[in-house]
Design a protein around this motif. Structure first.
Motif, PDB file in Angstrom:
ATOM      1  N   GLU A  79      10.445  59.657  -1.619  1.00 39.97           N
ATOM      2  CA  GLU A  79      10.631  58.997  -0.327  1.00 39.97           C
ATOM      3  C   GLU A  79       9.546  57.956  -0.096  1.00 39.97           C
ATOM      4  OE1 GLU A  79      12.626  62.748   2.135  1.00 39.97           O
ATOM      5  OE2 GLU A  79      10.619  62.003   2.661  1.00 39.97           O
ATOM      6  N   ILE A  80       9.838  57.058   0.836  1.00 37.00           N
ATOM      7  CA  ILE A  80       8.872  56.058   1.253  1.00 37.00           C
ATOM      8  C   ILE A  80       9.048  55.785   2.740  1.00 37.00           C
ATOM      9  CG2 ILE A  80      10.362  54.064   0.739  1.00 37.00           C
ATOM     10  CD1 ILE A  80       7.817  52.592  -0.237  1.00 37.00           C
ATOM     11  N   TRP A  81       7.961  55.530   3.413  1.00 33.63           N
ATOM     12  CA  TRP A  81       7.996  55.129   4.823  1.00 33.63           C
ATOM     13  C   TRP A  81       7.638  53.658   4.903  1.00 33.63           C
ATOM     14  CZ3 TRP A  81       4.577  59.648   7.092  1.00 33.63           C
ATOM     15  CH2 TRP A  81       5.285  60.854   6.969  1.00 33.63           C
ATOM     16  N   LEU A  82       8.463  52.870   5.575  1.00 34.55           N
ATOM     17  CA  LEU A  82       8.206  51.437   5.739  1.00 34.55           C
ATOM     18  C   LEU A  82       7.850  51.139   7.182  1.00 34.55           C
ATOM     19  CD1 LEU A  82      11.237  49.856   3.798  1.00 34.55           C
ATOM     20  CD2 LEU A  82       9.030  50.596   2.891  1.00 34.55           C
ATOM     21  N   SER A  83       6.938  50.197   7.389  1.00 39.62           N
ATOM     22  CA  SER A  83       6.673  49.735   8.743  1.00 39.62           C
ATOM     23  C   SER A  83       7.901  48.999   9.251  1.00 39.62           C
ATOM     24  CB  SER A  83       5.460  48.809   8.766  1.00 39.62           C
ATOM     25  OG  SER A  83       5.738  47.606   8.055  1.00 39.62           O
ATOM     26  N   SER A  84       8.055  48.951  10.571  1.00 44.29           N
ATOM     27  CA  SER A  84       9.241  48.314  11.156  1.00 44.29           C
ATOM     28  C   SER A  84       9.336  46.859  10.734  1.00 44.29           C
ATOM     29  CB  SER A  84       9.179  48.415  12.686  1.00 44.29           C
ATOM     30  OG  SER A  84       9.279  49.761  13.099  1.00 44.29           O
ATOM     31  N   ARG A  85       8.212  46.195  10.642  1.00 40.23           N
ATOM     32  CA  ARG A  85       8.241  44.783  10.266  1.00 40.23           C
ATOM     33  C   ARG A  85       8.698  44.622   8.821  1.00 40.23           C
ATOM     34  NH1 ARG A  85       4.279  40.570   8.717  1.00 40.23           N
ATOM     35  NH2 ARG A  85       5.183  38.605   9.415  1.00 40.23           N
ATOM     36  N   LEU A  86       8.217  45.496   7.938  1.00 38.80           N
ATOM     37  CA  LEU A  86       8.627  45.412   6.538  1.00 38.80           C
ATOM     38  C   LEU A  86      10.110  45.710   6.400  1.00 38.80           C
ATOM     39  CD1 LEU A  86       8.008  45.081   3.565  1.00 38.80           C
ATOM     40  CD2 LEU A  86       7.177  47.451   3.513  1.00 38.80           C
ATOM     41  N   ALA A  87      10.607  46.719   7.121  1.00 38.74           N
ATOM     42  CA  ALA A  87      12.032  47.044   7.064  1.00 38.74           C
ATOM     43  C   ALA A  87      12.874  45.881   7.577  1.00 38.74           C
ATOM     44  CB  ALA A  87      12.314  48.301   7.877  1.00 38.74           C
ATOM     45  N   SER A  88      12.393  45.190   8.625  1.00 41.59           N
ATOM     46  CA  SER A  88      13.131  44.044   9.159  1.00 41.59           C
ATOM     47  C   SER A  88      13.162  42.896   8.161  1.00 41.59           C
ATOM     48  CB  SER A  88      12.499  43.589  10.475  1.00 41.59           C
ATOM     49  OG  SER A  88      12.559  44.600  11.441  1.00 41.59           O
ATOM     50  N   LEU A  89      12.011  42.654   7.499  1.00 43.82           N
ATOM     51  CA  LEU A  89      11.955  41.557   6.530  1.00 43.82           C
ATOM     52  C   LEU A  89      12.869  41.813   5.337  1.00 43.82           C
ATOM     53  CD1 LEU A  89       8.097  40.878   6.587  1.00 43.82           C
ATOM     54  CD2 LEU A  89       9.886  39.418   7.537  1.00 43.82           C
ATOM     55  N   LEU A  90      12.970  43.099   4.939  1.00 45.74           N
ATOM     56  CA  LEU A  90      13.833  43.447   3.799  1.00 45.74           C
ATOM     57  C   LEU A  90      15.266  43.724   4.223  1.00 45.74           C
ATOM     58  CD1 LEU A  90      11.403  45.805   1.847  1.00 45.74           C
ATOM     59  CD2 LEU A  90      12.078  43.479   1.200  1.00 45.74           C
ATOM     60  N   ASP A  91      15.513  43.797   5.550  1.00 50.28           N
ATOM     61  CA  ASP A  91      16.840  44.080   6.109  1.00 50.28           C
ATOM     62  C   ASP A  91      17.391  45.402   5.560  1.00 50.28           C
ATOM     63  OD1 ASP A  91      19.072  43.704   7.646  1.00 50.28           O
ATOM     64  OD2 ASP A  91      20.112  42.453   6.166  1.00 50.28           O
ATOM     65  N   VAL A  92      16.559  46.449   5.693  1.00 50.05           N
ATOM     66  CA  VAL A  92      16.983  47.777   5.237  1.00 50.05           C
ATOM     67  C   VAL A  92      16.813  48.767   6.382  1.00 50.05           C
ATOM     68  CG1 VAL A  92      16.464  47.413   2.795  1.00 50.05           C
ATOM     69  CG2 VAL A  92      14.643  48.198   4.333  1.00 50.05           C
ATOM     70  N   LYS A  93      17.498  49.926   6.245  1.00 49.37           N
ATOM     71  CA  LYS A  93      17.444  50.965   7.268  1.00 49.37           C
ATOM     72  C   LYS A  93      17.146  52.311   6.617  1.00 49.37           C
ATOM     73  CE  LYS A  93      20.813  48.569  10.201  1.00 49.37           C
ATOM     74  NZ  LYS A  93      22.136  48.664  10.886  1.00 49.37           N
ATOM     75  N   ILE A  94      16.890  53.315   7.454  1.00 47.57           N
ATOM     76  CA  ILE A  94      16.642  54.677   6.962  1.00 47.57           C
ATOM     77  C   ILE A  94      17.860  55.157   6.174  1.00 47.57           C
ATOM     78  CG2 ILE A  94      16.364  57.085   7.697  1.00 47.57           C
ATOM     79  CD1 ILE A  94      14.612  56.121   9.951  1.00 47.57           C
ATOM     80  N   GLY A  95      17.568  55.770   5.042  1.00 48.42           N
ATOM     81  CA  GLY A  95      18.630  56.255   4.159  1.00 48.42           C
ATOM     82  C   GLY A  95      18.907  55.331   2.997  1.00 48.42           C
ATOM     83  N   GLN A  96      18.573  54.043   3.142  1.00 53.65           N
ATOM     84  CA  GLN A  96      18.748  53.112   2.047  1.00 53.65           C
ATOM     85  C   GLN A  96      17.545  53.189   1.107  1.00 53.65           C
ATOM     86  OE1 GLN A  96      19.412  49.442   4.293  1.00 53.65           O
ATOM     87  NE2 GLN A  96      21.642  49.626   3.933  1.00 53.65           N
ATOM     88  N   SER A  97      17.626  52.465  -0.011  1.00 55.24           N
ATOM     89  CA  SER A  97      16.588  52.551  -1.048  1.00 55.24           C
ATOM     90  C   SER A  97      15.906  51.202  -1.240  1.00 55.24           C
ATOM     91  CB  SER A  97      17.192  53.012  -2.373  1.00 55.24           C
ATOM     92  OG  SER A  97      17.747  54.300  -2.252  1.00 55.24           O
ATOM     93  N   VAL A  98      14.679  51.278  -1.717  1.00 60.71           N
ATOM     94  CA  VAL A  98      13.920  50.093  -2.113  1.00 60.71           C
ATOM     95  C   VAL A  98      13.324  50.364  -3.490  1.00 60.71           C
ATOM     96  CG1 VAL A  98      13.362  49.410   0.255  1.00 60.71           C
ATOM     97  CG2 VAL A  98      11.817  50.929  -0.983  1.00 60.71           C
ATOM     98  N   GLU A  99      12.944  49.292  -4.159  1.00 64.87           N
ATOM     99  CA  GLU A  99      12.333  49.419  -5.473  1.00 64.87           C
ATOM    100  C   GLU A  99      10.859  49.039  -5.400  1.00 64.87           C
ATOM    101  OE1 GLU A  99      14.455  47.432  -8.617  1.00 64.87           O
ATOM    102  OE2 GLU A  99      16.347  47.598  -7.520  1.00 64.87           O
ATOM    103  N   VAL A 100      10.020  49.959  -5.879  1.00 66.40           N
ATOM    104  CA  VAL A 100       8.588  49.691  -6.022  1.00 66.40           C
ATOM    105  C   VAL A 100       8.307  49.745  -7.513  1.00 66.40           C
ATOM    106  CG1 VAL A 100       6.253  50.388  -5.449  1.00 66.40           C
ATOM    107  CG2 VAL A 100       8.097  50.723  -3.789  1.00 66.40           C
ATOM    108  N   GLY A 101       8.173  48.569  -8.129  1.00 73.51           N
ATOM    109  CA  GLY A 101       8.040  48.544  -9.583  1.00 73.51           C
ATOM    110  C   GLY A 101       9.297  49.122 -10.226  1.00 73.51           C
TER     111      GLY A 101
END
Length: 819
Positions: free
Chosen positions: A135-157
């Motif tokens: 899991e990962i926690w994103l700041s609201s600003r980062l989530a807005s910039l990436l246009d993602v919501k809770i339950g979706q995925s992001v890639e870190v490396g």
């Protein structure tokens, strides 16, 4: 021995011994209660700061820690956790964003808590542990910039992580200088799978520790010799310049309050000791006539002092413990955190106060008493005050030692000692002159006010001593009033409620107008925009920096790294030119930085910007108020020097809680702009100031209550002589109203003189405290000049007339029989 015990038991019932015991209890109890309460407040401040640090102590490093560092912490029984902080790109929905990521272990945070939420830009609720694996926690600003919501995925490396919560606050990185990019928190167990950390990556490793102070001290002693370049030991006081300065200033306030309590305790013991010894004059004469030798008398008084110490110190410790508990209870509803339990180890200060007070103020007088011959004691003209100056000088030295012991330093004790000495000199000279003039003006006194003025000179030595005591007590009260009404208020004014809580970095010139438009729409308070260009100072006059500071030699901060350079047409808020001309064509340096580097006006500095060198003279030196929370700079250069370089702009904004969501939404249009939220740090500082202000009010009441008791004891020390005089006046036909008028005039003038001199002493003390302790600009305190005389006249007259009421109520013949 049996005689000694009977003598002591009999003496323990006498009024003068009881007075001395009460004075000892007041001394020990006051210092004990203040020291315990101050210790609890200091621990509370440290705990609140630890919440921002996420631990009691942190070891930071640019390299991974040796395994034995964590193993040794475990061996000592310390709680421990790790955080790895780095900047990297996060990918989602064909979008990417540079982010600041913290990879934390399961135990993180050791102090404080995360704030997380399921809604964007919400206030958040507490979470004791970080995200689970995967899991990962994103700041609201980062989530807005990436246009993602809770339950979706992001890639870190190379690792895909699921968004579990929106991060509001990460306690350990909320004030980090590296946290200007949008933030995220992941589990440290997933870090290796990302493969984002490679040789050369900029990574900050943190080993967090929590536990008992003594154990942390043992670990500190073990690890500090092993620290290398790029590694450092960090405490809550070092969590940023602002919070560290705030805690240090708070402790200075509290130390000053405790120092005043020590002075008050010394005055109480001096008064009680003088009365104790004076009452024993006849007794010593009789014992010597019956064959008692100085050796026998020494044993008798030594045993008596020892028993007095046991009773007085024990009573003082108990009363001090309950007083501080009462103060803490009254303050608990106003505190943002619970006060830690008091430390038993702090009781030693109260014990030391009682012991040193007896040695300094009572023992010299008793030695003088034992040495007096029976004949001289039996003579009516005999006075124990002979050599009183030398005797009280010993007490004065003891008092200074007590203050040094309490503050563990010399600045505050020296200021207070000089203030007391100055007040004593003024009292001696001015008091003698005023009393003498009063005596000359009342020759052949027949009215009440004439008799009162004449009494001032007739009891010259006792009245001068009382004047000194009254002045000191009023001065102590005025100093605390000055602290509460001026110093704390000035400190609060330096950090107002609308102090900037957001910084914007990496703003391009073509973005400034759009961000200003957002600021106007939301009605935000903002500072000016400052351009920033990176540059490095390479040469001072004709000397290269690398020659001045060879490898391995510590460099001043001005030379050790690249600096943010800026230009400005006017001196900004919080800046003041202390030397030179700001508008001259040259460099303006911050004062402390210039002093550290040994640079003065006229020196020429060579600055390298993008490989091009510029040599300019230093034309002005500025003092900078770093606590203003506005953008400030060490180095300001002429505009034409930086005109050809692309600049990033920086500014600060005050964003209210109900404006945060709209502000972040609006700023999502500028994904390259970095935002640093320092609101949590400001709340921390403001909480400390508010708690300190409330604490000082209660400390003030405690010290003034003890001061009132000392005033009563002081008046009681000359009460017998006043009663004799009042009885004689009434026998000679004077009415009670005439005697009352004489008493009111005598005490009224004593109060007026002491109030005026106390205001002078308090003003001088506050000037020294502001200048040398709190490192701030001195200010004038007109309130003290009005309060001093009023308090002196009202308080001393009221207490004096009340204490002398027997002169007015008891028939004259009854009074004469007592004498």
């Amino acid at each position: 021995m049996s005689f000694a015990l009977r003598f002591i038991l009999k003496e323990m019932r006498s009024s003068e011994v009881i007075t001395l015991i009460i004075a000892l209890i007041i001394s020990v109890g006051t210092v004990t209660s203040i020291s315990l309460f101050v210790d609890r407040l200091q621990l509370s401040f440290e705990q609140e700061s630890a919440n921002l640090l996420a631990a009691d102590r942190v070891v930071r490093s640019d390299e991974p820690f040796p395994e034995n560092w964590q193993q040794h912490a475990q061996t000592l029984g310390l709680e421990h956790a790790q955080r790895t902080s780095f900047a990297t790109m996060i990918f989602a929905n064909d979008k990417l964003q540079l982010s600041q990521i913290s990879a934390v272990t399961e135990a993180y945070p050791l102090r404080g808590e995360f704030l997380v939420d399921d809604q964007l830009f919400a206030q958040g609720g507490p979470a004791k542990q970080g995200p689970a694996e995967g899991e990962i926690w994103l700041s609201s600003r980062l989530a807005s910039l990436l246009d993602v919501k809770i339950g979706q995925s992001v890639e870190v490396g190379d690792k895909v992580l699921q968004i579990a919560r929106y991060l509001v606050i990460d306690p350990g990185s909320s004030t980090s200088a590296f946290a200007v990019s949008p933030r995220a928190v992941m589990n440290a167990a997933d870090l290796a799978a990302t493969h984002v950390i490679i040789p050369g990556s900029r990574v900050r490793y943190s080993l967090l520790l929590a536990g008992e102070r003594n154990t942390l001290g043992q670990y500190e002693s073990w690890i500090k010799p092993q620290l290398k370049d790029g590694q450092r030991w960090q405490t809550p006081k070092q969590k940023g310049q602002s919070i560290g300065q705030t805690i240090n200033k708070a402790e200075s306030f509290l130390l000053l309050s405790g120092t005043l309590a020590v002075v008050l305790s010394g005055v109480a013991m001096a008064l009680a000791s003088a009365r104790f010894v004076k009452r024993h004059l006849m007794q010593v004469a009789v014992l010597k006539t019956l064959g008692a030798t100085p050796r026998i008398l020494s044993k008798l008084f030594s045993l008596q002092l020892f028993m007095l110490f046991l009773i007085g110190a024990g009573g003082g410790l108990i009363s001090g413990w309950f007083i501080q508990a009462g103060i803490a209870s009254l303050l608990s509803s106003l505190m943002t955190t619970a006060l830690p339990e008091p430390s038993i180890g702090k009781l030693w200060l109260g014990i030391a106060t009682g012991f040193i007070s007896l040695l300094a103020f009572c023992l010299p007088l008793i030695i003088r008493l034992i040495q007096i011959s029976p004949l001289s004691v039996l003579q009516p003209s005999a006075r124990i005050e002979k050599n009183a100056l030398a005797i009280y000088a010993i007490g004065f030295v003891g008092l200074y030692g007590l203050m040094c012991l309490y503050t563990q330093g010399f600045i505050l004790p020296t200021i207070m000692t000089l203030a007391i000495a100055g007040v004593g000199l003024v009292v001696s000279v001015l008091g003698w002159v005023m009393f003498k003039l009063g005596r000359l003006a009342t020759s052949g006194a027949t009215s009440g006010w004439q008799i009162g003025l004449a009494s001032l000179y007739r009891r010259l030595t006792p009245n001068l001593f009382q004047l000194l005591v009254f002045t000191l007590i009023i001065m102590l009260g005025l100093i605390l009033v000055g602290i509460k009404t001026s110093l704390v208020s000035d400190w609060q004014a330096q950090l107002p409620e609308d102090a900037p809580n957001h910084y914007l970095f990496n703003v391009q010139a073509n973005q400034v107008e759009g961000i200003n438009s957002i600021s106007q729409q939301l009605d935000l308070t903002s500072s000016s925009w400052f351009p920033m260009v990176r540059g490095r100072i390479t040469q001072v006059n004709e000397d290269l920096v690398e020659d001045l500071y060879p490898e391995g030699t510590p460099e001043p901060e001005l030379f050790e790294r690249e600096m943010n350079l800026t230009w400005a047409n006017e001196v900004g808020d919080g800046n003041q030119v202390v030397a030179g001309d700001f508008h001259a064509e040259g460099i303006s340096l911050e004062q402390k930085t210039a002093e550290e580097a040994g640079i003065t006006l006229g020196d020429k500095l060579t600055i390298s910007i993008g490989g091009i060198h510029y040599t300019l003279p230093v034309t002005s030196i500025r003092s900078v108020d770093w606590s203003s929370m506005r953008p400030n700079f060490y180095v300001i250069v002429p505009k034409q020097t930086l005109a050809d370089y692309p600049a990033n702009f920086v500014s600060s904004f005050f964003v209210k809680a109900d404006q945060a969501q709209d502000f972040y939404h609006a700023m999502s249009r500028y994904p390259t702009v970095s935002i640093l939220n320092v609101g949590d740090l400001l709340k921390q500082i403001q909480n400390i100031i508010a708690q300190l202000s409330q604490a000082i009010q209660l400390v003030l009441l405690c010290i003034l209550a003890a001061g009132a008791l000392v005033l009563v004891a002081s008046i009681g020390s000359t009460l017998e002589e006043r009663r004799e005089e009042g009885a004689l006046l009434r026998v000679l036909g004077a009415k009670a109203s005439l005697v009352r008028q004489a008493l009111i005039v005598e005490f009224g003038f004593l109060g007026l003189f002491s109030g005026l001199i106390a205001a002078l002493g308090a003003e001088a003390s506050l000037y020294a405290v502001q200048t040398f302790v709190f490192k701030s600009a001195a200010s004038w305190h007109p309130l003290l000049w009005g309060l001093g005389p009023v308090i002196g006249v009202v308080l001393i007259t009221s207490i004096g007339v009340f204490a002398s009421r027997t002169v007015l109520k008891v028939p004259p013949m009854h009074l004469l029989r007592e004498f």
